[in-house]
Scaffold this motif. Structure first.
Motif, PDB file in Angstrom:
ATOM      1  N   SER A  30     -14.866 -54.633   4.748  1.00 30.00           N
ATOM      2  CA  SER A  30     -14.201 -53.754   5.884  1.00 30.00           C
ATOM      3  C   SER A  30     -15.120 -52.452   5.798  1.00 30.00           C
ATOM      4  N   THR A  31     -14.701 -51.763   7.229  1.00 32.98           N
ATOM      5  CA  THR A  31     -15.711 -50.385   7.174  1.00 32.98           C
ATOM      6  C   THR A  31     -14.642 -49.216   7.809  1.00 32.98           C
ATOM      7  N   ASN A  32     -13.205 -49.861   7.818  1.00 34.53           N
ATOM      8  CA  ASN A  32     -12.365 -48.788   8.524  1.00 34.53           C
ATOM      9  C   ASN A  32     -10.880 -49.182   7.775  1.00 34.53           C
ATOM     10  N   ALA A  33      -9.958 -48.233   8.041  1.00 36.51           N
ATOM     11  CA  ALA A  33      -8.661 -48.433   7.249  1.00 36.51           C
ATOM     12  C   ALA A  33      -7.987 -49.551   8.414  1.00 36.51           C
ATOM     13  N   TYR A  34      -8.263 -49.764   9.529  1.00 33.35           N
ATOM     14  CA  TYR A  34      -7.507 -50.743  10.387  1.00 33.35           C
ATOM     15  C   TYR A  34      -7.785 -52.028   9.914  1.00 33.35           C
ATOM     16  N   ASP A  35      -9.310 -52.360  10.049  1.00 33.08           N
ATOM     17  CA  ASP A  35      -9.652 -53.547   9.513  1.00 33.08           C
ATOM     18  C   ASP A  35      -9.129 -53.943   8.097  1.00 33.08           C
ATOM     19  N   GLU A  36      -9.147 -53.068   7.245  1.00 34.06           N
ATOM     20  CA  GLU A  36      -8.557 -53.461   5.813  1.00 34.06           C
ATOM     21  C   GLU A  36      -7.266 -53.709   5.735  1.00 34.06           C
ATOM     22  N   ALA A  38      -5.440 -54.779   8.236  1.00 35.40           N
ATOM     23  CA  ALA A  38      -5.096 -56.013   8.788  1.00 35.40           C
ATOM     24  C   ALA A  38      -5.419 -57.211   7.770  1.00 35.40           C
ATOM     25  N   TYR A  39      -6.612 -57.156   7.243  1.00 39.91           N
ATOM     26  CA  TYR A  39      -6.909 -58.187   6.398  1.00 39.91           C
ATOM     27  C   TYR A  39      -6.295 -58.438   5.338  1.00 39.91           C
ATOM     28  N   LEU A  40      -5.689 -57.391   4.321  1.00 40.87           N
ATOM     29  CA  LEU A  40      -4.675 -57.662   3.502  1.00 40.87           C
ATOM     30  C   LEU A  40      -3.463 -58.305   4.093  1.00 40.87           C
ATOM     31  N   ILE A  41      -2.768 -57.758   5.131  1.00 40.12           N
ATOM     32  CA  ILE A  41      -1.545 -58.218   5.661  1.00 40.12           C
ATOM     33  C   ILE A  41      -2.038 -59.843   5.875  1.00 40.12           C
ATOM     34  N   LEU A  42      -2.551 -59.877   6.845  1.00 39.96           N
ATOM     35  CA  LEU A  42      -2.960 -61.265   7.057  1.00 39.96           C
ATOM     36  C   LEU A  42      -3.169 -62.449   6.098  1.00 39.96           C
ATOM     37  N   HIS A  43      -4.027 -61.944   4.820  1.00 38.60           N
ATOM     38  CA  HIS A  43      -4.130 -62.693   3.770  1.00 38.60           C
ATOM     39  C   HIS A  43      -2.795 -62.947   3.030  1.00 38.60           C
ATOM     40  N   THR A  44      -1.989 -61.732   2.818  1.00 40.29           N
ATOM     41  CA  THR A  44      -0.731 -61.812   2.087  1.00 40.29           C
ATOM     42  C   THR A  44       0.085 -62.771   2.716  1.00 40.29           C
ATOM     43  N   LEU A  45       0.251 -62.867   3.919  1.00 42.29           N
ATOM     44  CA  LEU A  45       1.041 -63.800   4.579  1.00 42.29           C
ATOM     45  C   LEU A  45       0.535 -65.159   4.820  1.00 42.29           C
ATOM     46  N   HIS A  46      -0.745 -65.431   4.539  1.00 46.68           N
ATOM     47  CA  HIS A  46      -1.141 -66.704   4.562  1.00 46.68           C
ATOM     48  C   HIS A  46      -1.381 -66.946   6.183  1.00 46.68           C
ATOM     49  N   LEU A  47      -1.891 -65.884   6.792  1.00 48.72           N
ATOM     50  CA  LEU A  47      -2.133 -66.285   8.392  1.00 48.72           C
ATOM     51  C   LEU A  47      -3.389 -66.278   8.691  1.00 48.72           C
ATOM     52  N   PRO A  48      -4.122 -66.931   9.689  1.00 48.85           N
ATOM     53  CA  PRO A  48      -5.430 -66.978   9.833  1.00 48.85           C
ATOM     54  C   PRO A  48      -6.120 -65.555   9.979  1.00 48.85           C
TER      55      PRO A  48
END
Length: 294
Positions: A30-36, A38-48
């Motif tokens: 990731s290059t910014n706080a938003y993308d980072e 979002a990625y960690l939240i979606l991964h933790t929730l097992h979402l696409p």
């Protein structure tokens, strides 16, 4: 005391604020706080990982909120790259297993392999053997197999730990019959043979830059980053010996990050071709076999 969070949107906002407050450095996917966040939240929730909007206002269970908060705090407090927390890295739509035994894969050579290194490799179908030096997680070896459908790949690393990660990725992609992993110092473990392509993302960070690296990068193996006083210790050796391993029309492709001035100082007199990538024209160079030292 219960936190006043109920939705993904709430946690996303908090994550961005927390990362900005902590002054995190990005660049491992990731290059910014938003993308980072979002990625960690979606991964933790097992979402696409590419589908955030439909879930923004989904109400979360207490244990889901707790799991996300722990991930956000670990990233902020310990400044560990997100890829080490999730144990995965993504390049050009492909997932690779990673952990602290290897640097987080982010090579620009990966995007160059999407086109089979054309026009410098006239016909990718005629490539029969590729060599990757300093393979790390093995991702470039896997990209090379997919770029050159008729080629076998030899991938070398000096680190036993790195090769264990590479083996996992090669096996995950079912490429064990086409990718051979070798432990040793650059060309040393290889049997004499000629290849059409050598690719490498070697240690190239100069000593001064190593001292100034953000904390996130200090979690990565120093062996895979540090390239000596001018960053060129390993690069010089790779270039010096490459001619012995390439066919007459072969090419050597080397990634060097922000070290172009040091490359040109160290390899002055050689005909370097600087390749265009999404990061510009200063990160990867190519040398034709005919232009390598005798």
């Amino acid at each position: 005391m219960a936190l006043p969070f109920t939705t993904v949107r709430d946690l996303l906002r908090f994550g961005i604020s927390r990362f900005n407050e902590a002054g995190l450095s990005f660049g491992h996917g990731s290059t910014n706080a938003y993308d980072e966040a979002a990625y960690l939240i979606l991964h933790t929730l097992h979402l696409p990982l590419d589908t955030l909007d439909p879930f923004l206002d989904a109400r979360l269970l207490d244990h889901e909120i707790d799991a996300i908060m722990k991930v956000i705090e670990r990233r902020a407090r310990e400044r560990i790259p997100a890829a080490y927390i999730t144990q995965e890295a993504w390049m050009h739509g492909r997932r690779f297993y990673v952990d602290e035994r290897v640097i987080v894969p982010r090579s620009f050579i990966g995007e160059l392999l999407q086109d089979g290194l054309q026009p410098y490799v006239a016909d990718p179908d005629h490539v029969t053997r590729v060599l990757e030096l300093c393979t790390g997680s093995g991702c470039l070896a896997i990209f090379a197999v997919q770029a050159f459908e008729n080629a076998d790949v030899d991938a070398v690393d000096i680190s036993t730990d790195a090769l264990a990660v590479a083996r996992r990725n090669v096996d995950d992609y079912g490429l064990g019959e086409r990718v051979s992993l070798h432990e040793g110092d650059l060309y040393a473990p290889l049997s004499p043979a000629r290849c059409e392509v050598i690719v490498t993302n070697p240690p190239y960070v100069n000593a001064k830059a190593m001292q100034a690296l953000p904390e996130e990068y200090k979690h990565e193996p120093e062996l895979a980053l540090a390239g000596g006083a001018d960053g060129m210790d390993v690069v010089r050796r790779i270039v010096r010996e490459a001619g012995k391993w390439l066919t007459e029309d072969g090419v050597l492709v080397v990634e060097i990050g922000n070290e172009r001035p040091n490359v040109e100082a160290a390899l002055g007199g050689l005909d370097l071709v600087w390749l265009s990538t999404s990061a510009g024209d200063d990160n990867v160079f190519l040398i034709q076999a005919a232009d390598l030292p005798a």
